[in-house]
Design a protein around this motif. Structure first.
Motif, mmCIF file in Angstrom:
data_model
loop_
_atom_site.group_PDB
_atom_site.id
_atom_site.type_symbol
_atom_site.label_atom_id
_atom_site.label_comp_id
_atom_site.label_asym_id
_atom_site.label_seq_id
_atom_site.Cartn_x
_atom_site.Cartn_y
_atom_site.Cartn_z
ATOM 1 N N VAL A 261 0.850 -1.188 0.000
ATOM 2 C CA VAL A 261 0.000 0.000 0.000
ATOM 3 C C VAL A 261 0.888 1.242 0.000
ATOM 4 N N HIS A 262 0.561 2.228 -0.864
ATOM 5 C CA HIS A 262 1.298 3.492 -0.933
ATOM 6 C C HIS A 262 0.332 4.649 -0.718
ATOM 7 N N VAL A 263 0.685 5.557 0.178
ATOM 8 C CA VAL A 263 -0.043 6.807 0.352
ATOM 9 C C VAL A 263 0.917 7.930 0.015
ATOM 10 N N THR A 264 0.577 8.753 -0.984
ATOM 11 C CA THR A 264 1.467 9.805 -1.479
ATOM 12 C C THR A 264 0.796 11.155 -1.302
ATOM 13 N N LEU A 265 1.472 12.051 -0.588
ATOM 14 C CA LEU A 265 0.909 13.369 -0.322
ATOM 15 C C LEU A 265 1.410 14.374 -1.351
ATOM 16 N N VAL A 266 0.472 15.068 -2.010
ATOM 17 C CA VAL A 266 0.810 16.089 -2.990
ATOM 18 C C VAL A 266 0.884 17.452 -2.323
ATOM 19 N N GLN A 267 -0.141 17.814 -1.588
ATOM 20 C CA GLN A 267 -0.136 19.074 -0.852
ATOM 21 C C GLN A 267 -1.002 18.956 0.391
ATOM 22 N N GLY A 268 -0.724 19.821 1.379
ATOM 23 C CA GLY A 268 -1.445 19.743 2.644
ATOM 24 C C GLY A 268 -0.722 18.851 3.632
ATOM 25 N N ARG A 269 -1.465 18.122 4.424
ATOM 26 C CA ARG A 269 -0.874 17.242 5.424
ATOM 27 C C ARG A 269 -1.834 16.104 5.736
ATOM 28 N N VAL A 270 -1.298 14.911 5.889
ATOM 29 C CA VAL A 270 -2.123 13.755 6.237
ATOM 30 C C VAL A 270 -1.397 12.944 7.300
ATOM 31 N N SER A 271 -2.158 12.114 7.995
ATOM 32 C CA SER A 271 -1.570 11.131 8.894
ATOM 33 C C SER A 271 -2.008 9.754 8.437
ATOM 34 N N PRO A 285 4.236 17.240 2.236
ATOM 35 C CA PRO A 285 4.123 17.224 0.776
ATOM 36 C C PRO A 285 5.363 16.620 0.113
ATOM 37 N N GLY A 286 5.124 15.762 -0.875
ATOM 38 C CA GLY A 286 6.216 15.120 -1.587
ATOM 39 C C GLY A 286 6.709 13.850 -0.933
ATOM 40 N N GLU A 287 6.034 13.394 0.113
ATOM 41 C CA GLU A 287 6.440 12.164 0.787
ATOM 42 C C GLU A 287 5.470 11.034 0.471
ATOM 43 N N ASN A 288 6.012 9.818 0.495
ATOM 44 C CA ASN A 288 5.240 8.608 0.234
ATOM 45 C C ASN A 288 5.413 7.638 1.397
ATOM 46 N N ALA A 289 4.296 7.105 1.870
ATOM 47 C CA ALA A 289 4.334 6.086 2.926
ATOM 48 C C ALA A 289 4.053 4.736 2.287
ATOM 49 N N ARG A 290 5.006 3.824 2.430
ATOM 50 C CA ARG A 290 4.858 2.469 1.893
ATOM 51 C C ARG A 290 4.695 1.504 3.054
ATOM 52 N N PHE A 291 3.577 0.796 3.051
ATOM 53 C CA PHE A 291 3.276 -0.113 4.148
ATOM 54 C C PHE A 291 3.613 -1.546 3.766
ATOM 55 N N VAL A 292 4.527 -2.122 4.526
ATOM 56 C CA VAL A 292 4.810 -3.551 4.438
ATOM 57 C C VAL A 292 4.389 -4.190 5.758
ATOM 58 N N GLU A 293 4.857 -3.609 6.842
ATOM 59 C CA GLU A 293 4.434 -4.007 8.180
ATOM 60 C C GLU A 293 3.609 -2.871 8.788
ATOM 61 N N SER A 294 3.481 -2.866 10.104
ATOM 62 C CA SER A 294 2.655 -1.856 10.760
ATOM 63 C C SER A 294 3.292 -0.464 10.729
ATOM 64 N N VAL A 295 4.635 -0.417 10.672
ATOM 65 C CA VAL A 295 5.342 0.864 10.628
ATOM 66 C C VAL A 295 5.658 1.192 9.167
ATOM 67 N N PRO A 296 5.176 2.322 8.655
ATOM 68 C CA PRO A 296 5.388 2.634 7.243
ATOM 69 C C PRO A 296 6.810 3.094 6.951
ATOM 70 N N GLU A 297 7.239 2.856 5.721
ATOM 71 C CA GLU A 297 8.516 3.395 5.240
ATOM 72 C C GLU A 297 8.191 4.713 4.541
ATOM 73 N N ILE A 298 8.608 5.824 5.148
ATOM 74 C CA ILE A 298 8.281 7.149 4.628
ATOM 75 C C ILE A 298 9.502 7.730 3.925
ATOM 76 N N THR A 299 9.347 8.077 2.651
ATOM 77 C CA THR A 299 10.457 8.602 1.864
ATOM 78 C C THR A 299 10.010 9.798 1.038
ATOM 79 N N LYS A 300 10.969 10.655 0.690
ATOM 80 C CA LYS A 300 10.721 11.754 -0.235
ATOM 81 C C LYS A 300 10.731 11.180 -1.641
ATOM 82 N N VAL A 301 9.718 11.486 -2.436
ATOM 83 C CA VAL A 301 9.601 10.882 -3.759
ATOM 84 C C VAL A 301 9.259 11.938 -4.803
#
Length: 387
Positions: A261-271, A285-301
């Motif tokens: 699962v990927h959640v990608t933020l374009v603008q604003g803010r999300v949790s 903004p500009g970050e992507n959360a990739r879920f493999v386990e319960s803790v997401p891998e958050i990277t600038k993309v």
């Protein structure tokens, strides 16, 4: 072979890229043995791999060229859009130090390959709206209608504006589901003004009107959300046990089966959080959360990789062929068979219009001289090129 003009040398490279069988000739191999000729050939080959402009001697700027193109395309109406789309995945080469578009792009020079079946066509605006009672309304690629679906609830829909809800005071709130099949996409405006774009093989379940402390919807597949701001009522997207909470912003959620699962933020803010009671993680903004386990891998993309589909493009940077083909087959409705184990792992840079014929994209991939693609009915057979 010697060429007096640089333009002639470039045209020869173009000929080689369009007719790779010439690479077997001794005279061609001797010509490519010269470093300056080999360098030009590799630069043009890399350009073809991306379907982008390549300035001789300059660095390939995938993101910059993508945005340049989208800005030009969006500045005009439908006729201008189609003009630009006609060269979306074509080759445009720089001959001098300035940007000049060749009047005849390489897309007009056809490589001799097995033709793609005509019935493998680009996707279109199409979906099925399902009411809580099980009534199904097929939304086609054309036409405009208004229907009443339940007491006090009516929907207007057409191929351009998608679905819009209108509710009266006597409206009874119920849940609807918008299901988008393979080879399609659709846009939906929820009752609070939030706009949702659904990609191929996706589904959104939502109430006809929001009530309570939060606005909650349920997603399968991929959706881009432009959320109407409401500080008192957060908007929550639930997808594969991942909860994305926002108050007003733009973001993309990709949640296909058998994929992370990927959640990608374009603008604003999300949790984001895994499960309803999990720990929350904030995206900028500009970050992507990739879920493999319960803790997401958050990277600038580069968010274009995740949101270009909403604007009508395929966009990839250093992406595996298998990943690219997975997206293409959802949109064009074909199956893929790989011959050998290497081809699926080859990595490419590519951007092209989703309105393109599939042959335009397969031609670009084959012109890299790394893969071969043949058509058998609605199946693409992909193999590595043995050199």
């Amino acid at each position: 072979m010697k060429f007096e003009k640089e333009e002639d040398r470039l045209n020869f490279v173009i000929e080689l890229l369009n007719h790779p069988e010439l690479l077997q000739e001794v005279r061609v191999q001797e010509w490519l043995a010269e470093s300056r000729n080999k360098e030009l050939y590799e630069e043009c080959r890399r350009y073809l791999e991306g379907g982008l402009r390549l300035a001789v001697g300059d660095q390939l700027d995938v993101e910059g060229e993508y945005w340049n193109f989208t800005r030009k395309m969006k500045s005009g109406g439908r006729s201008r859009r189609m003009t630009w789309l006609s060269v979306a995945a074509a080759v445009v080469i720089l001959i001098s130090a300035s940007w000049w578009l060749l009047e005849n792009s390489l897309s007009s020079k056809k490589q001799e390959v097995i033709p793609v079946a005509e019935h493998i066509a680009p996707g279109r605006n199409q979906a099925v709206l399902i009411t809580e009672s099980g009534e199904e309304l097929v939304l086609g690629a054309s036409g405009s209608e208004s229907r009443e679906l339940g007491e006090g609830v009516s929907v207007e829909y057409d191929s351009l504006r998608g679905i819009n809800y209108k509710l009266t005071e006597r409206a009874v709130v119920s849940y609807h589901t918008l299901r988008v099949p393979k080879g399609a996409e659709y846009k939906l405006t929820l009752n609070d003004g939030t706009i949702v774009w659904l990609n191929s093989e996706s589904e959104l379940r939502y109430p006809t009107s929001f009530a309570g402390e939060s606005r909650e919807v349920f997603l399968k597949g991929e959706g881009y959300f432009s959320v109407a701001h409401d500080e008192q009522h957060p908007f929550i997207v639930v997808s594969s046990d991942i909860y994305t909470k926002v108050y007003g912003t733009e973001f993309n959620v990709r949640s296909y089966e058998e994929e992370d699962v990927h959640v990608t933020l374009v603008q604003g803010r999300v949790s984001v959080k895994k499960t309803e009671d999990g720990s929350e993680y904030t995206l900028n903004p500009g970050e992507n959360a990739r879920f493999v386990e319960s803790v997401p891998e958050i990277t600038k993309v580069n968010v274009n990789r995740y949101i270009a589909w909403k604007d009508g493009y395929f966009y990839y940077e250093n992406e595996s062929l298998e990943s690219i083909m997975d997206d293409l087959k959802r949109w064009y409705g074909f199956d893929v068979v790989y011959v050998g184990n290497k081809a699926r792992d080859y990595r490419f840079e590519l951007w092209a219009s989703r309105d393109s014929e599939i042959s335009v994209i397969t031609d670009l991939l084959m012109k890299t001289n790394r893969v071969g693609i043949k058509v058998n009915g609605k199946t693409l057979v992909v193999s590595e090129v043995i050199r």
